[in-house]
Write an enzyme that holds these catalytic residues in place. Sequence first.
Site, PDB file in Angstrom:
ATOM      1  N   HIS A  89      -5.991  -1.966   3.739  1.00 12.93           N
ATOM      2  CA  HIS A  89      -5.919  -0.731   2.956  1.00 12.93           C
ATOM      3  C   HIS A  89      -5.006  -0.920   1.760  1.00 12.93           C
ATOM      4  O   HIS A  89      -4.000  -1.628   1.817  1.00 12.93           O
ATOM      5  CB  HIS A  89      -5.476   0.471   3.791  1.00 12.93           C
ATOM      6  N   HIS A 141       4.715   7.433   2.601  1.00 13.03           N
ATOM      7  CA  HIS A 141       5.465   6.186   2.482  1.00 13.03           C
ATOM      8  C   HIS A 141       4.797   5.240   1.503  1.00 13.03           C
ATOM      9  O   HIS A 141       3.628   5.405   1.169  1.00 13.03           O
ATOM     10  CB  HIS A 141       5.602   5.479   3.841  1.00 13.03           C
ATOM     11  N   GLU A 182       7.891   1.276   4.396  1.00 11.58           N
ATOM     12  CA  GLU A 182       7.371   0.534   5.540  1.00 11.58           C
ATOM     13  C   GLU A 182       7.371  -0.945   5.205  1.00 11.58           C
ATOM     14  O   GLU A 182       7.143  -1.331   4.056  1.00 11.58           O
ATOM     15  CB  GLU A 182       5.935   0.973   5.860  1.00 11.58           C
ATOM     16  N   HIS A 212       0.422  -0.799  15.004  1.00 12.59           N
ATOM     17  CA  HIS A 212      -0.590   0.231  14.834  1.00 12.59           C
ATOM     18  C   HIS A 212      -1.864  -0.156  15.583  1.00 12.59           C
ATOM     19  O   HIS A 212      -2.208  -1.348  15.662  1.00 12.59           O
ATOM     20  CB  HIS A 212      -0.969   0.385  13.364  1.00 12.59           C
ATOM     21  N   TYR A 231       8.951   1.655  10.068  1.00 12.24           N
ATOM     22  CA  TYR A 231       9.113   2.709   9.071  1.00 12.24           C
ATOM     23  C   TYR A 231      10.591   3.054   8.972  1.00 12.24           C
ATOM     24  O   TYR A 231      11.284   3.177   9.986  1.00 12.24           O
ATOM     25  CB  TYR A 231       8.327   3.956   9.472  1.00 12.24           C
ATOM     26  N   HIS A 251       0.837  -1.193   0.000  1.00 15.30           N
ATOM     27  CA  HIS A 251       0.000   0.000   0.000  1.00 15.30           C
ATOM     28  C   HIS A 251       0.874   1.246   0.000  1.00 15.30           C
ATOM     29  O   HIS A 251       2.101   1.148   0.065  1.00 15.30           O
ATOM     30  CB  HIS A 251      -0.923   0.022   1.224  1.00 15.30           C
TER      31      HIS A 251
END
Length: 304
Positions: free
Chosen positions: A197, A211, A262, A243, A252, A148
């Site tokens: 996502h 990112h 990431e 997260h 990251y 992503h």
Amino acid sequence: MGVLRMGYVHARVTDLEKAKQHYGDTMGLYPVLVEDGTAYFKGWDEWDHHSVVLEEGGVGVAKFGFKVADPADIERFEDRATRFGCAVSRMSAGENREVSDGIRIVLPSEHVVELYHDMTVLGTEVGTHNPEVFPRHLVGIGAPRLDHALITAEDVNLMERFFREVLDFYPSERLATSLDADADCIATWLTVGNTVHDIAILKGPNAKLHHFAFELSSWSDILRAGDLMAMDDVPVDVGPTRHGITRGQTIYFFDPSGNRNEVFSGGYVAYPDRPCVTWTPDQLEKGVFYISREVNDRFTAALT
């Protein structure tokens, strides 16, 4: 079927040789082609010719490619994007190496998205006949695939509308000013399938990259990636950690040009009919970094 997934990120780098070392030797992506100041890479579990394009000259993202299921989808999305008010142009097969014809859309955030229906297939490193679970001779982190990206936009609400109304994405999670239905959207995490996502959008300047991320299989793979970054002196921004938003495990870090990457694992299976999870600013730190509940200034300020 519409949009299938994010197919490629085309990023700019200041030094192509250093970038090739980072994405090839540390990330473990497979080098596919180098020509005219541009390098093409793919993950070991990706079928298509490439998923990462590195172009020498500058920093940030030049464009994203999203693969659609059928050539007929191109015309449908072209009409929708035009009616939404975006600048849309046709692209011919071969304008992008090994990529079919399609359309190029300038988003309200000034990012460029290309929609295409086909790319030359190279196959995965384990093949389709009685495959092993991973290649025996992985290099570095050995990232299987592109996952992503997170970009910034001045008007997150408008961008969410674009992805929902034009490309049939839906939000899995959202950071809003309040729980009210008409609350202003600060950030949105959007998907087109069952991954948590495919693209995320954070309030900030237009045309910037926060990112782009690669999938790993597990928390232990995330920790191993951190060890390899230490061995290769890769500048780490945050992590390893988790997260709250997406429930993903993460590190990251920065490529040699300063583009943030990431590695991401976990998350949950998303469905279009599930309610969107909403976070409010008073719980931002918990949402972004669940364990430490701290967000450093660089994490929001360092954009390319």
